[in-house]
Design an enzyme around this catalytic site. Sequence first.
Site, PDB file in Angstrom:
ATOM      1  CE  LYS A  82      -7.939 -14.670   0.511  1.00 26.86           C
ATOM      2  NZ  LYS A  82      -7.827 -13.190   0.551  1.00 26.86           N
ATOM      3  CB  SER A 151     -10.631 -11.890  -1.342  1.00 23.21           C
ATOM      4  OG  SER A 151      -9.380 -11.603  -0.716  1.00 23.21           O
ATOM      5  CB  SER A 175      -9.245  -9.107   1.277  1.00 25.17           C
ATOM      6  OG  SER A 175      -9.552  -8.719  -0.033  1.00 25.17           O
TER       7      SER A 175
END
Length: 445
Positions: A82, A151, A175
């Site tokens: 990420k 996210s 997330s």
Amino acid sequence: MDATQLNWLSASDAARAIRDGAISSEQLVEACLARVREADGAVQAWAHLDPEHALTQARARDRDRSEGQPTGPLHGVPVGLKDIIDTLDYPTEDGTVLHAGRTPVHDATVVAMLRAAGAVVLGKTVTTECAYYAPGKTRNPHNPEHTPGGSSSGSAAAVAAGMVPLALGSQTNGSTIRPASFCGIYGFKPTHGLVPRGGMLQLSRTLDHVGLFARTLEDLALLGEQIVGHDPRDPDTRVRARPAFVSLAAEEPPLPPLLAFVKTPAWERAADDLKEGFVELVAALGVRVVEIELPESARQAWDWQRTIMEAEMAANFAAEWERGRDKLSPQLRSLLERGREARAYDYQAALARIASLNEGFAEIFERCDAILTPSAPGTAPKGLDSTGDPAFCTLWTLCGMPAVSLPLMKGENGLPMGVQLVGPRSADARLLRTARWLAAQVQAG
């Protein structure tokens, strides 16, 4: 072994094949890159990708093996990261124009651990803005008109689409668990403080967790075992023995687990097909499930989580607020405004509630092996202006408990729906063992 299908190998199988000389890391990475070329135009999971650099890493791993150098458990296996996780060889821009062009000078602690285990960093995956709610460009691999969740949207989508077998994300509310559910893969949020966060964008020290994505439970265990440890940069970690995730998760439970079905107040928001799915699941598990109501005090946990997150994010994003608040999304700007106005009394009172919540759950775990609950209110919502509702994750994130999402259901529209298991703090390996048992029960019908 068909070289064009190597990208669909599990990480565990790929690592074994590389170790045995059946395939090379270069072949595996090239297959993943070919899948990226094929699928990412529609999915858009990647923020930064340098194919030649990925292949250079893979060739180095193959050279090490051919020369008899030591190899790690993930030797030659590609991993996505990420884009809030610092990498020395890729930019880390945190999904915001305020950090555009940011080039870290050190790897995050988890990245250093992955490299030590032999992994190849394939690239950086898309995050929502500053790992909050404003969506990035990523689409759901099952239907591009639907959100992949957030996210950690790019990490979940890249694994689900077969572009990479493993990926790391994060979770401050929902997330990791939510996008894993929406994308139909396994997602794992370890116990708070078990996996170090040094070198990652900090939203909330109290709530931030590293998140793991894979297509099998065995792979979650393999990945998790490599990234547990102490980090002086993360004051919530401590020196401890590394859990034997792989061996313990593969064991049969000494007794059939007992699960506590906990609906939480978020049940009111659940879709009808999700409710029906859980009714069927609970019925199928029979005496191995007991339904438990949360105490009234726990119903305020969602407010406590919000208070903590808003106050800590406002403090951590003070520099961004001062130099570029006009460039932030309305969602993030509103959160920071609320956080800057939070009362110290309310913040400290919310923090104090975490210990009492965990004491209450300890009583449940004295009787039950894990809590059974949805991962999300339903399938991935249609539209790309929202990442979905994290309400089924909030309580467990606040308490710092380990949680895993299993892709065991489908909605009426054919999209995935996850089943979440939550365990007591620091019992992560046993939670994965229970998850393996549950998956086997469902697959056996």
